[in-house]
Motif scaffolding. Structure first.
Motif, PDB file in Angstrom:
ATOM      1  N   UNK A  81       0.829  -1.201   0.000  1.00  0.00           N
ATOM      2  CA  UNK A  81       0.000   0.000   0.000  1.00  0.00           C
ATOM      3  C   UNK A  81       0.864   1.252   0.000  1.00  0.00           C
ATOM      4  N   UNK A  82       0.370   2.293  -0.662  1.00  0.00           N
ATOM      5  CA  UNK A  82       0.855   3.645  -0.415  1.00  0.00           C
ATOM      6  C   UNK A  82       0.165   4.105   0.861  1.00  0.00           C
ATOM      7  N   UNK A  90       3.473   8.277   1.083  1.00  0.00           N
ATOM      8  CA  UNK A  90       4.672   7.438   1.160  1.00  0.00           C
ATOM      9  C   UNK A  90       4.402   6.217   0.282  1.00  0.00           C
ATOM     10  N   UNK A  91       5.125   6.134  -0.831  1.00  0.00           N
ATOM     11  CA  UNK A  91       4.885   5.078  -1.813  1.00  0.00           C
ATOM     12  C   UNK A  91       5.306   3.710  -1.286  1.00  0.00           C
ATOM     13  N   UNK A  92       4.410   2.761  -1.458  1.00  0.00           N
ATOM     14  CA  UNK A  92       4.681   1.350  -1.126  1.00  0.00           C
ATOM     15  C   UNK A  92       5.283   1.217   0.276  1.00  0.00           C
ATOM     16  N   UNK A  93       4.685   1.900   1.223  1.00  0.00           N
ATOM     17  CA  UNK A  93       5.246   2.034   2.565  1.00  0.00           C
ATOM     18  C   UNK A  93       4.638   1.090   3.598  1.00  0.00           C
ATOM     19  N   UNK A 114       6.989   0.329   6.756  1.00  0.00           N
ATOM     20  CA  UNK A 114       8.428   0.545   6.655  1.00  0.00           C
ATOM     21  C   UNK A 114       8.762   1.797   7.463  1.00  0.00           C
ATOM     22  N   UNK A 115       9.521   1.630   8.531  1.00  0.00           N
ATOM     23  CA  UNK A 115       9.844   2.753   9.417  1.00  0.00           C
ATOM     24  C   UNK A 115      10.561   3.873   8.669  1.00  0.00           C
ATOM     25  N   UNK A 116      11.422   3.527   7.720  1.00  0.00           N
ATOM     26  CA  UNK A 116      12.182   4.539   6.997  1.00  0.00           C
ATOM     27  C   UNK A 116      11.355   5.401   6.067  1.00  0.00           C
ATOM     28  N   UNK A 117      10.122   4.992   5.786  1.00  0.00           N
ATOM     29  CA  UNK A 117       9.246   5.768   4.907  1.00  0.00           C
ATOM     30  C   UNK A 117       8.229   6.603   5.682  1.00  0.00           C
TER      31      UNK A 117
END
Length: 157
Positions: A81-82, A90-93, A114-117
């Motif tokens: 998912x975004x 956040x794309x594909x996060x 994804x924590x980084x996103x």
């Protein structure tokens, strides 16, 4: 301060374990609350930072399905998912397992991020950093010891 016990990622089991998270989880993007929950689950797998999964009813962001999937030998097929919140995308996060394997049935519909996103991710009062690399979605907290998979040269251990 949250008193998380010391954990060595090399002692996490294989196949992975699934357990409830006693700490409150909080995620922000674009200044907006993406999720806050005390009902998260986490997956513990050898050499990985824990992956945290949040119940869908505690997610306040828009999750827009995207193309593609991945396959985990333990959990099954994941979809992505975004994440849209606070005027940001956040794309594909984030990802989820609609029909996980029997061992991980409790994850059905739960969502991992994804924590980084994300802008901020917290476990209790400890700020999370992302697992090294771009594929794995574990959350690194200061209580973790051992070599965490994901950095260059570690993906195919």
């Amino acid at each position: 301060m949250t008193d998380l016990p010391r954990e060595n990622v090399q002692s996490y089991p294989r196949p992975p374990a699934l357990e409830p998270v006693p700490q409150r989880i909080m995620i922000r993007l674009g200044g907006a609350l993406v999720s806050e929950t005390a009902r998260a689950l986490r997956v513990l797998e050898t050499h990985h930072a824990p992956s945290y999964y949040l119940p869908p009813e505690d997610i306040h962001a828009t999750l827009r399905p995207v193309q593609g999937s991945s396959y985990c030998e333990w959990k099954g097929v994941a979809r992505y998912f975004d994440v849209i919140a606070g005027g940001r995308t956040a794309a594909r996060a984030a990802w989820s397992y609609d029909s996980p394997t029997a061992r991980f049935a409790a994850l059905a519909g739960y969502v991992a991020f994804y924590a980084g996103l994300m802008e901020e991710v917290w476990v209790g009062d400890l700020r999370v950093i992302p697992q090294p690399g771009s594929f794995y979605g574990g959350w690194v907290t200061p209580n973790l010891d051992g070599q965490i998979k994901g950095a260059p040269g570690t993906q195919h251990w």
